[in-house]
Design an enzyme around this catalytic site. Structure first.
Site, PDB file in Angstrom:
ATOM      1  N   SER A 343       0.824  -1.202   0.000  1.00 16.67           N
ATOM      2  CA  SER A 343       0.000   0.000   0.000  1.00 16.67           C
ATOM      3  C   SER A 343       0.856   1.249   0.000  1.00 16.67           C
ATOM      4  O   SER A 343       1.875   1.323   0.663  1.00 16.67           O
ATOM      5  CB  SER A 343      -0.913   0.021   1.226  1.00 16.67           C
ATOM      6  OG  SER A 343      -1.674   1.198   1.237  1.00 16.67           O
ATOM      7  N   GLU A 344       0.439   2.215  -0.760  1.00 14.81           N
ATOM      8  CA  GLU A 344       1.152   3.489  -0.818  1.00 14.81           C
ATOM      9  C   GLU A 344       0.158   4.594  -1.124  1.00 14.81           C
ATOM     10  O   GLU A 344      -0.712   4.445  -1.975  1.00 14.81           O
ATOM     11  CB  GLU A 344       2.232   3.457  -1.900  1.00 14.81           C
ATOM     12  CG  GLU A 344       3.047   4.724  -1.965  1.00 14.81           C
ATOM     13  CD  GLU A 344       3.405   5.210  -0.578  1.00 14.81           C
ATOM     14  OE1 GLU A 344       2.891   6.265  -0.192  1.00 14.81           O
ATOM     15  OE2 GLU A 344       4.141   4.535   0.121  1.00 14.81           O
TER      16      GLU A 344
END
Length: 454
Positions: A343-344
């Site tokens: 996730s970013e």
């Protein structure tokens, strides 16, 4: 001296060497490299460790958000009063912590960053022309720093092609009247194997301020989990690296293979006195958050999008999740399948609200990755969000493969455009056409919009 000349000759020519008995033979000369003899210097006062940082210096500051930031060294810079700094850091901290403290004291002239959306003072200074800001995609920023430490002057990357990063013109500094005083320069473009890449130059610094977990008494350091982030490559990309740690241990306390940065890159080291380890944005569950807001399934727009997006997950898939709806969709992954998640956060907004590139440009730049956009179909006032041409700066050019909204699902083809493949129950194709700002084809296999089971 003769031996040195012979070694030099051997490196160039793989040349002759003389054996015993006055006979000559040909062979390659083995060699090794050395560096200047260095010892890490230990400090007890953080101000002493940074007091020679001059006005106008370029300083690399480690950390991601508020994770792994050199809190004590930043506080020390406040005390030295150094000004005109160019600060290279993934973000700008928050208003009253991290690099936000140096922004508030007007000690930073230019920020080279990726995501800056959590700092209101940063935004104010930038938009009023008090601060120069060079926004850089997050992966590109990391690689520019890594390249600087490796002695690579520049590299080609697909990230940012077809956007303001490549075309130039992104505001680095505003005049007080709102006009652009300094704009970013266009990047050189080359094509490799049918794909376009832009040239990015390496970043080096005069000083690096780094936060690590432990160091031994020789100056070798290790980082703790995700706090390694930008701290590690910055150690190698600066003329002088100053490291603060939570603990100093005896030599041999950790195995050589566990060392993340050897002491040759650590010029100065200090044990930090205090660490606040703040939470960047504290979210607390409120009473009633878990209760259903509607008795009718599907009435919640976001939930409708989330439950459709969750159907994109497949067994064995590797998925990069943007912040918001994509992250929430991961709550519905079936326990019978395995999905590898990363996730970013990545938001691009260069207008009245300043956010930054974050990681979004990196996530959409791979030619082999399926990019799925999840969003509400219309903006406030029923303004179109799916349009013939984007009016905001692009995050990526021709990179989207599928669009999921609360009304419909579209497949996207680079040549043919949009094709409607799913439609929410109770809506017609005409309803979707009225709320969409571009033409689209309708699949002959058009079906009701799917929802994953709870």
């Amino acid at each position: 001296m003769a031996a040195l000349k012979l070694l030099s000759s051997g490196l160039r020519l793989c040349a002759s060497a003389r054996g015993s008995g006055a006979t000559w033979y040909k062979g390659c000369v083995c060699s090794f490299s050395t560096s200047a003899h260095r010892h890490t210097k230990f400090y007890t006062d953080p101000v002493e460790a940074v007091k020679d940082i001059p006005d106008g210096a370029t300083v690399l500051v480690g950390g991601f958000g508020l994770c792994g930031i050199p809190e004590n060294l930043i506080d020390a810079l406040l005390k030295t009063g150094v000004k005109g700094l160019t600060a290279v850091s993934n973000n700008a901290g928050v208003d009253n912590f991290g690099l936000g403290l140096l922004l508030r004291s007007k000690q930073i002239k230019r920020m080279v960053s990726s995501y800056v959306g959590e700092n209101a003072e940063f935004e104010r200074q930038y938009l009023s022309g008090e601060l120069e800001v060079e926004l850089t995609p997050q992966g590109t920023l990391a690689e520019r720093i890594r390249a600087g430490g490796a002695g690579v002057p520049a590299f080609y990357t697909p990230t940012g092609y077809g956007t303001l990063v490549q075309e130039g013109g992104s505001p680095i500094k505003y005049n007080k009247d709102g006009s652009v005083a300094i704009a970013s320069k266009p990047r050189e473009v080359r094509e490799f194997n049918g794909q376009h890449f832009i040239l990015e130059e390496a970043i080096t610094g005069d000083f690096a301020l780094v936060k690590a977990w432990k160091a031994d008494r020789a100056g070798n350091v290790i980082f703790r989990k995700s706090a390694r982030n930008f701290n590690l490559p910055m150690c190698k990309a600066a003329e002088t690296t100053v490291v603060e740690v939570e603990e100093i241990v005896d030599i041999g306390a950790f195995a050589p293979e566990d060392i993340h940065i050897p002491q040759i890159y650590v010029h100065r080291l200090i044990k930090g006195e205090k660490y606040e380890k703040r939470i960047e944005r504290l979210s607390i569950r409120k009473e009633g958050d878990g209760e259903a807001k509607s008795a009718k399934p599907g009435d919640d727009v976001r939930e409708r999008i989330i439950k459709r997006a969750a159907l994109e997950f497949e067994d064995g898939m590797y998925a990069n999740l943007g912040i918001g709806i994509p992250l929430l969709a991961s709550n519905f992954i079936s326990p019978n399948i395995t999905v590898h998640l990363q996730s970013e956060n990545g938001v691009l907004g260069l207008g009245k609200m300043v956010k930054g590139m974050g990681g979004a440009m990196d996530l959409v730049s791979s030619a082999k990755t399926k990019v799925v956009v999840t969003m509400e179909h219309s903006a406030k006032g029923n303004a179109h969000k799916i349009m013939e041409k984007c009016t905001l700066p692009l995050t990526g050019k021709q990179c989207v493969n599928r669009i999921i909204t609360e009304k419909a699902v579209f497949d996207v083809d680079k040549k043919k455009g949009l094709t409607l493949i799913e439609l929410w129950e109770g809506l017609t194709v005409d309803d979707v056409q009225k709320s969409t700002g571009c033409d689209f084809a309708v699949s002959p296999k058009l079906m009701p919009m799917q929802q994953i089971a709870n």
